[in-house]
Scaffold this motif. Structure first.
Motif, PDB file in Angstrom:
ATOM      1  N   THR A  85       0.829  -1.251  -0.225  1.00  0.00           N
ATOM      2  CA  THR A  85      -0.207   0.040   0.059  1.00  0.00           C
ATOM      3  C   THR A  85       1.085   1.102   0.012  1.00  0.00           C
ATOM      4  O   THR A  85       2.178   1.049   0.357  1.00  0.00           O
ATOM      5  CB  THR A  85      -0.922  -0.097   1.365  1.00  0.00           C
ATOM      6  OG1 THR A  85      -0.079   0.274   2.409  1.00  0.00           O
ATOM      7  CG2 THR A  85      -1.575  -1.165   1.331  1.00  0.00           C
ATOM      8  N   ASP A  86       0.215   2.418  -0.389  1.00  0.00           N
ATOM      9  CA  ASP A  86       0.926   3.792  -0.341  1.00  0.00           C
ATOM     10  C   ASP A  86       1.712   3.849   0.932  1.00  0.00           C
ATOM     11  O   ASP A  86       2.974   4.192   0.930  1.00  0.00           O
ATOM     12  CB  ASP A  86       0.399   4.823  -0.822  1.00  0.00           C
ATOM     13  CG  ASP A  86      -0.124   4.763  -2.207  1.00  0.00           C
ATOM     14  OD1 ASP A  86       0.398   3.884  -3.107  1.00  0.00           O
ATOM     15  OD2 ASP A  86      -1.005   5.591  -2.595  1.00  0.00           O
ATOM     16  N   LYS A 100       4.813   1.587   1.537  1.00  0.00           N
ATOM     17  CA  LYS A 100       5.766   2.054   0.884  1.00  0.00           C
ATOM     18  C   LYS A 100       6.745   3.133   1.269  1.00  0.00           C
ATOM     19  O   LYS A 100       7.833   3.147   1.429  1.00  0.00           O
ATOM     20  CB  LYS A 100       5.422   2.653  -0.708  1.00  0.00           C
ATOM     21  CG  LYS A 100       4.975   1.296  -1.479  1.00  0.00           C
ATOM     22  CD  LYS A 100       4.316   2.018  -2.853  1.00  0.00           C
ATOM     23  CE  LYS A 100       3.784   0.963  -3.808  1.00  0.00           C
ATOM     24  NZ  LYS A 100       3.252   1.507  -4.989  1.00  0.00           N
ATOM     25  N   LEU A 117       4.370   9.629  -4.692  1.00  0.00           N
ATOM     26  CA  LEU A 117       3.855   9.647  -3.503  1.00  0.00           C
ATOM     27  C   LEU A 117       4.045  10.902  -2.613  1.00  0.00           C
ATOM     28  O   LEU A 117       3.400  11.641  -2.166  1.00  0.00           O
ATOM     29  CB  LEU A 117       3.838   8.337  -2.753  1.00  0.00           C
ATOM     30  CG  LEU A 117       3.184   7.128  -3.248  1.00  0.00           C
ATOM     31  CD1 LEU A 117       3.619   5.768  -2.376  1.00  0.00           C
ATOM     32  CD2 LEU A 117       1.675   7.434  -3.500  1.00  0.00           C
TER      33      LEU A 117
END
Length: 117
Positions: A68-69, A72, A109
């Motif tokens: 998942t973001d 990460k 991100l």
């Protein structure tokens, strides 16, 4: 809030942390201390550690890409903790972090978070 990783993700983190520790060809005791603290923090046992040691770093990056973001970004922060551990900036460590962040999308991100501020 603590970030939760499954065992496969933890093994990937171990692989990437070891890669980062070795990036400058110089293993510093403070890097090992940070690594040990991360293992304790995330409940990385001997089995996960050994799996991570045996894991090809490109496979570890591929596992990170599927996180998942939030996972990460947390993994990139763990890598940064290892970089900062020996209190010296090494170009090889920074380059490795940049490559990992680019391949996994962490750079995008972080850029998106920065633009939201």
């Amino acid at each position: 809030m603590a970030i939760i990783f499954n065992d496969t993700q933890k093994a990937a983190i171990v692989s990437l942390l070891i890669e980062m520790i070795n990036a400058d060809q110089e293993v510093h005791p403070s890097e090992c201390a940070v690594f040990d603290a991360i293992c304790i923090q995330y409940g990385i046992n001997d089995e996960i550690y050994n799996l991570g040691r045996a894991l090809n770093s490109m496979v570890a990056i591929d596992i990170m890409k599927r996180m998942t973001d939030v996972q990460k970004i947390a993994t990139a922060q763990l890598l940064t903790r290892v970089i900062d551990a020996d209190a010296k900036d090494d170009d090889k460590e920074i380059q490795l972090l940049n490559v990992i962040c680019k391949i996994t999308g962490v750079d995008a991100l972080i850029a998106a978070q920065d633009s939201d501020k």
